[in-house]
Design a protein around this motif. Structure first.
Motif, PDB file in Angstrom:
ATOM      1  N   SER A   8       0.825  -1.197   0.000  1.00 17.04           N
ATOM      2  CA  SER A   8       0.000   0.000   0.000  1.00 17.04           C
ATOM      3  C   SER A   8       0.864   1.254   0.000  1.00 17.04           C
ATOM      4  O   SER A   8       0.592   2.215  -0.721  1.00 17.04           O
ATOM      5  CB  SER A   8      -0.932  -0.010   1.214  1.00 17.04           C
ATOM      6  N   TRP A  12       1.066   4.194  -2.904  1.00 17.10           N
ATOM      7  CA  TRP A  12       0.893   5.633  -2.689  1.00 17.10           C
ATOM      8  C   TRP A  12       2.084   6.418  -3.197  1.00 17.10           C
ATOM      9  O   TRP A  12       1.937   7.532  -3.713  1.00 17.10           O
ATOM     10  CB  TRP A  12       0.642   5.927  -1.218  1.00 17.10           C
ATOM     11  N   THR A  15       1.637   6.619  -6.872  1.00 10.24           N
ATOM     12  CA  THR A  15       0.580   7.591  -7.162  1.00 10.24           C
ATOM     13  C   THR A  15       1.106   9.015  -7.056  1.00 10.24           C
ATOM     14  O   THR A  15       0.836   9.854  -7.928  1.00 10.24           O
ATOM     15  CB  THR A  15      -0.601   7.403  -6.195  1.00 10.24           C
ATOM     16  N   LEU A  16       1.855   9.311  -6.003  1.00 10.50           N
ATOM     17  CA  LEU A  16       2.379  10.652  -5.788  1.00 10.50           C
ATOM     18  C   LEU A  16       3.328  11.064  -6.914  1.00 10.50           C
ATOM     19  O   LEU A  16       3.220  12.170  -7.464  1.00 10.50           O
ATOM     20  CB  LEU A  16       3.097  10.724  -4.446  1.00 10.50           C
ATOM     21  N   PRO A 138      -6.855   7.412  -4.104  1.00  7.84           N
ATOM     22  CA  PRO A 138      -5.782   7.758  -5.053  1.00  7.84           C
ATOM     23  C   PRO A 138      -6.308   8.278  -6.388  1.00  7.84           C
ATOM     24  O   PRO A 138      -5.723   9.192  -6.964  1.00  7.84           O
ATOM     25  CB  PRO A 138      -5.021   6.434  -5.232  1.00  7.84           C
ATOM     26  N   THR A 271     -11.720  13.161  -1.844  1.00  7.47           N
ATOM     27  CA  THR A 271     -10.789  12.078  -1.489  1.00  7.47           C
ATOM     28  C   THR A 271     -11.300  11.242  -0.318  1.00  7.47           C
ATOM     29  O   THR A 271     -11.382  10.004  -0.427  1.00  7.47           O
ATOM     30  CB  THR A 271      -9.398  12.655  -1.188  1.00  7.47           C
ATOM     31  N   ASN A 275     -12.953   7.332  -0.390  1.00  6.62           N
ATOM     32  CA  ASN A 275     -12.294   6.338   0.453  1.00  6.62           C
ATOM     33  C   ASN A 275     -13.318   5.558   1.268  1.00  6.62           C
ATOM     34  O   ASN A 275     -13.070   4.421   1.670  1.00  6.62           O
ATOM     35  CB  ASN A 275     -11.300   7.037   1.382  1.00  6.62           C
TER      36      ASN A 275
END
Length: 423
Positions: A8, A12, A15-16, A138, A271, A275
């Motif tokens: 995970s 992330w 994704t960033l 994301p 966001t 989620n």
């Protein structure tokens, strides 16, 4: 549990970095508007020819929308994304040295390759790291790449240009080139598919096969209708502020820029919502509600009480970010198979590009019949979008085994299928 946490965290990070690369490309795409006056003075061109500096990459993006999905499926989102960043950097570098409009237009054509490709590659690789029910946050963050890039360049360009020196427009091109080179390095180092997903060679990809999903085309219709409204409202907001509210050009541009601020707020607000809203059917209903609000926002945006201009512009921006935030996490479920996720994103991007060409008809309608007629058309476009959202309830079903994380397949067959799409 520890492996899942690690996966995970890595997802992330991917994704960033993908988001940062896309923002750099958005900055590159929208560097023309804040430097237009300098470009016209330095190159000796008028507004019509200067407008082509934005039109050329848009046309390139439209042509590449569908192929971008197939290329992502065939070569993998990392390779396609890296090519997108490098093509933008090369185009920006060429433009930095452009002594005339002809070479600058050519450089914008090269840059246009990047906008379409990155818009498919990044969500495709996010989809590899997050299962559909975990992709809400994301994907919602990803949906803000364009407004963040626009806000960054619109507010930051003044630091690198001088009103009394037309040639300083090139400073913004050099800045963009540097940002893109940095983004390329980060993307090369940190963006990759989940472990084991690149073990198999890519299967033969058929673009036609990947487009056989009715849900994919319905999502494209939704995005086209949304984009029609979004581009119309954001493009003509300054004109409305001048003609109907009596603001100066400077104040009209300032108030209209609040739409972009609102769009970024929309990302922040959506966001945590996405989620929590993890079931596919619930997300479709959220998309329906978002499209209804989008249809109604045209009425509000072009009927602004002067005393409420700031609030209306910010609310408009928030609403105009809802549909993209919801549509991206829904999209992977519409693919006919995991290896065709890129194609699905490409079809949706095609819808966005087609919707962007609605400005001409809205402008003509405003000129000939007034703002009220334009509002009626935009509401009608919104109704079509709502109908397409409702149709998704029939065609798009909750995928089997939706709870399994995309980054940690439990069956070898699942890992093999996903691995092919990661190449």
């Amino acid at each position: 549990m520890e492996a899942r946490k690690s996966s995970s965290a890595r997802g992330w990070l991917v994704t960033l970095v993908g988001m940062l690369a896309a923002v750099a490309i958005a900055i590159n795409m929208f560097k023309v508007p804040p430097t237009m006056g300098l470009l016209m003075a330095d190159l000796g061109i008028g507004p019509a020819l200067g407008g082509w500096l934005m039109t050329v990459p848009t046309v390139t993006g439209l042509v590449l929308a569908l192929p971008s999905g197939g290329l992502t499926d065939k070569f993998g989102p990392k390779k396609v994304g890296l090519f997108a960043i490098l093509s933008a950097a090369v185009g920006s570098l060429i433009g930095s040295f452009a002594p005339n409009i002809e070479l600058l237009l050519f450089s914008r054509f090269v840059e246009g390759l990047s906008f379409a490709l990155i818009g498919v590659a990044v969500p495709a690789i996010i989809a590899l790291w997050f299962s559909p029910e975990k992709s809400g946050a994301p994907m919602a963050i990803w949906s803000g790449w364009v407004p963040i890039g626009m806000l960054a360049i619109f507010t930051g360009a003044n630091l690198f240009i001088a009103a009394d020196d037309p040639g300083t427009w090139a400073n913004v091109w050099w800045l963009s080139t540097a940002l893109l080179v940095a983004a390329a390095v980060l993307y090369l180092v940190f963006v990759k598919a989940p472990e084991g997903y690149a073990a198999e060679d890519a299967p033969k990809i058929s673009l036609v096969e990947g487009m056989k999903s009715p849900s994919t085309w319905l999502l494209a219709v939704v995005f086209a209708m949304f984009a029609f409204i979004m581009y119309a409202v954001s493009t003509f907001a300054p004109t409305y502020c001048m003609e109907e509210l009596g603001y100066s050009l400077e104040d009209s541009n300032l108030y209209s820029s609040l739409i972009t601020v609102g769009m970024i707020l929309g990302v922040v607000l959506m966001t945590p919502v996405l989620n929590k809203v993890v079931r596919l059917k619930s997300r479709i209903w959220l998309l329906v509600a978002s499209m209804v609000l989008t249809a109604l926002i045209a009425v509000l945006a072009f009927n602004v009480p002067p005393s409420a201009t700031v609030a209306v512009m910010i609310i408009t921006g928030i609403v105009l970010q809802l549909v993209p935030a919801v549509i991206w996490p829904i999209a992977p479920s519409a693919a006919v198979a995991p290896v065709y996720i890129g194609t699905t994103f490409g079809v949706i991007a095609l819808g966005r590009s087609i919707g962007g060409f609605g400005n001409a008809s809205i402008g003509t309608l405003i000129e000939t019949s007034g703002w009220g007629a334009a509002v009626m058309l935009l509401v009608g476009i919104g109704v079509v979008g709502v109908a397409a959202c409702l149709a998704l309830l029939k065609f798009l079903k909750e995928p089997a085994g939706a709870a399994a994380p995309a980054g940690a397949p439990t069956e070898p067959a699942e890992a093999e299928a996903a691995g092919r799409s990661a190449r």
